[in-house]
Write an enzyme that holds these catalytic residues in place. Structure first.
Site, mmCIF file in Angstrom:
data_model
loop_
_atom_site.group_PDB
_atom_site.id
_atom_site.type_symbol
_atom_site.label_atom_id
_atom_site.label_comp_id
_atom_site.label_asym_id
_atom_site.label_seq_id
_atom_site.Cartn_x
_atom_site.Cartn_y
_atom_site.Cartn_z
ATOM 1 N N THR A 76 16.570 8.034 -29.371
ATOM 2 C CA THR A 76 16.702 8.338 -27.948
ATOM 3 C C THR A 76 15.738 9.436 -27.511
ATOM 4 O O THR A 76 15.570 10.445 -28.188
ATOM 5 C CB THR A 76 18.144 8.772 -27.634
ATOM 6 O OG1 THR A 76 19.036 7.742 -28.064
ATOM 7 C CG2 THR A 76 18.321 9.011 -26.142
ATOM 8 N N ALA A 101 14.005 7.406 -22.485
ATOM 9 C CA ALA A 101 14.253 6.115 -23.134
ATOM 10 C C ALA A 101 15.543 6.199 -23.934
ATOM 11 O O ALA A 101 15.577 6.803 -25.003
ATOM 12 C CB ALA A 101 13.091 5.736 -24.050
ATOM 13 N N PHE A 149 19.714 13.984 -27.809
ATOM 14 C CA PHE A 149 21.016 13.424 -28.200
ATOM 15 C C PHE A 149 21.004 12.970 -29.669
ATOM 16 O O PHE A 149 21.574 11.927 -30.008
ATOM 17 C CB PHE A 149 21.427 12.250 -27.308
ATOM 18 C CG PHE A 149 21.412 12.536 -25.837
ATOM 19 C CD1 PHE A 149 21.765 13.783 -25.344
ATOM 20 C CD2 PHE A 149 21.033 11.554 -24.931
ATOM 21 C CE1 PHE A 149 21.754 14.047 -23.979
ATOM 22 C CE2 PHE A 149 21.024 11.806 -23.571
ATOM 23 C CZ PHE A 149 21.383 13.056 -23.086
ATOM 24 N N GLU A 171 25.326 -0.534 -36.986
ATOM 25 C CA GLU A 171 25.626 0.655 -36.188
ATOM 26 C C GLU A 171 26.749 0.365 -35.196
ATOM 27 O O GLU A 171 27.667 1.174 -35.018
ATOM 28 C CB GLU A 171 24.379 1.116 -35.434
ATOM 29 C CG GLU A 171 24.639 2.317 -34.524
ATOM 30 C CD GLU A 171 23.398 2.791 -33.782
ATOM 31 O OE1 GLU A 171 23.543 3.656 -32.909
ATOM 32 O OE2 GLU A 171 22.293 2.285 -34.066
ATOM 33 N N GLN A 212 48.833 9.904 -21.080
ATOM 34 C CA GLN A 212 49.722 10.029 -19.922
ATOM 35 C C GLN A 212 51.158 10.313 -20.346
ATOM 36 O O GLN A 212 51.877 11.077 -19.697
ATOM 37 C CB GLN A 212 49.668 8.744 -19.086
ATOM 38 C CG GLN A 212 50.512 8.759 -17.824
ATOM 39 C CD GLN A 212 49.943 9.662 -16.737
ATOM 40 O OE1 GLN A 212 48.798 10.098 -16.821
ATOM 41 N NE2 GLN A 212 50.742 9.957 -15.722
ATOM 42 N N GLY A 222 25.046 3.950 -29.030
ATOM 43 C CA GLY A 222 24.929 2.674 -29.738
ATOM 44 C C GLY A 222 24.676 1.512 -28.802
ATOM 45 O O GLY A 222 24.746 0.346 -29.216
ATOM 46 N N THR A 257 25.145 1.010 -24.308
ATOM 47 C CA THR A 257 26.226 1.111 -23.334
ATOM 48 C C THR A 257 26.990 -0.209 -23.214
ATOM 49 O O THR A 257 26.512 -1.268 -23.626
ATOM 50 C CB THR A 257 25.667 1.481 -21.950
ATOM 51 O OG1 THR A 257 24.818 0.401 -21.497
ATOM 52 C CG2 THR A 257 24.875 2.781 -21.992
#
Length: 385
Positions: free
Chosen positions: A129, A133, A159, A244, A338, A365, A367
């Site tokens: 990353t 890009a 990242f 991955e 919750q 990995g 989106t």
């Protein structure tokens, strides 16, 4: 329903891993969450026990066992014990970097890197990353200019998991302007002049997992650090994306399963209006939905792991596993959180940390939107108008 894909060997490995996590990790996990990083010696201790690099050939210190069920068992233990950040550190090293360092290396490279990789003294990361890009891997701009006996690398990555601790960075670089054939994989090593790490990034969750920016300024990388062949990096990256994505799917499922368990325990003990909140119909219905989603996902993910081991898992099926498991995880943890009421918002409660940790799984990995694009292409839809 009994899971039938684990053998006694996998279950014994899981118990070894559980002992390691409880002894070496769980008691210090919150300390590392605050520090934003796991001490390097934790990798070395895991290496001593054979918990990392087990797919590496025996002559380099590994077990020579290519069976993703061992990877799956290790991931599940970390998630079940509430130590997701450390689990991701190990998963990146084991599940994502191993194929590159085993399948693409020369004999000289294996001798140089693999013993330390297995021992946990050489920590690995992968640098794909970039600031411009993310999911578009072919769009990387970090440049590697051929200087004869070395490449001169300039650019930046962001990242990067294990970014602070990493000794070996498998970096995707551009060696020509061809969109796909212009990508090459280089191993950039700690200490190379011009290789700098930026700050340890402050994330929403997974705080103990070090994530960093990296910059390369006229870094001289010898030709002996090329992985595979020049210009085939994109092909290699695509080949390993299925594993991955299975690693992410397995982690999502395991975290959702752990959330269900801790919620069942909580609602059985917590009282409101004179009774345990687990006795209310709404609680039963909510957790019935969660339990069903977890069980159905488990069946598909386990089947995909079997297909991965047999080299039959398609990119589309890996995308389905990643898409469904990550979306399921988010839905189910939200429902569980919750039921904790205000306590579910307190970071001292594992359910709160699980909710924060889970947010990234629909992004890294590839989106969810990219997963849908891959699955949609596999359907071979045509415009019939």
């Amino acid at each position: 329903m009994e899971r039938g894909h684990y053998t006694d060997d996998h279950l014994a490995f899981a118990e070894l891993a559980r002992g390691f996590v409880r002894k070496e990790v769980a008691g210090r996990y919150l300390e590392w969450e605050e520090a934003g990083i796991v001490p390097r010696e934790v990798f070395a201790r895991a290496g001593e026990l054979g918990l990392i690099g087990f797919a590496v050939p025996q002559e380099y210190g590994g077990l020579g066992v290519r069976d993703f069920r061992f990877n799956q068992a290790l991931i599940e233990v970390f998630m079940d014990e509430g130590c997701a950040g450390v689990g991701l550190n190990f998963a990146l090293h084991n599940d994502i970097c191993t194929p590159y360092l085993v399948q693409l290396t020369t004999e000289e490279q294996r001798g140089r890197w693999l013993p330390g990789f297995v021992a946990g003294t050489l920590i690995a990361a992968i640098g794909m990353t970039e600031p411009g890009a993310g999911s578009d891997v072919a769009g990387i701009r970090t440049a590697a200019v051929d200087m004869g006996d070395h490449f001169l690398v300039n650019g930046a990555k962001t990242f990067i998991t294990n970014g602070i601790n990493a000794d070996l960075v498998i970096a995707a670089v551009r060696t020509s302007e061809e969109r796909h054939r212009g990508v090459t994989l280089l191993v950039i090593e700690r200490g190379m002049e011009g290789f700098e790490r930026g700050r340890n990034l402050e994330k929403l969750g997974l705080h103990s997992q070090d994530t960093a920016e990296m910059s390369f300024t006229d870094v001289r990388v010898p030709k002996g650090n090329v992985l595979g062949e020049v210009g085939r990096g994109f092909e290699y990256l695509m080949r390993n994306l299925a594993q991955e994505r299975m690693q992410i799917a397995v982690a999502c499922l395991a975290r959702a399963r752990a959330a269900l368990r801790m919620t069942v325990e909580y609602v059985g003990a917590r009282k409101a209006f004179g009774q345990a909140i687990g006795g209310f119909q709404n609680t039963k219905f909510v957790l019935a939905d969660v339990a069903t989603e977890v069980s159905v996902t488990e069946a598909f993910v386990d089947k995909c792991v079997i297909e991965l081991n047999a080299n039959r898992l398609t990119g589309a099926d890996a995308a389905k596993a990643k898409l469904w498991a990550s979306e399921m995880e988010f839905r189910c943890i939200d429902k569980c959180q919750q039921l904790f009421g205000g306590y579910g918002y307190m970071r001292e409660y594992p359910i709160a940390r699980a909710a924060a940790d889970a947010r990234i799984t629909r992004v890294y990995g590839g989106t969810s939107e990219i997963m849908r694009e891959i699955i949609g292409r596999d359907l071979k839809l045509t415009d019939r108008t």
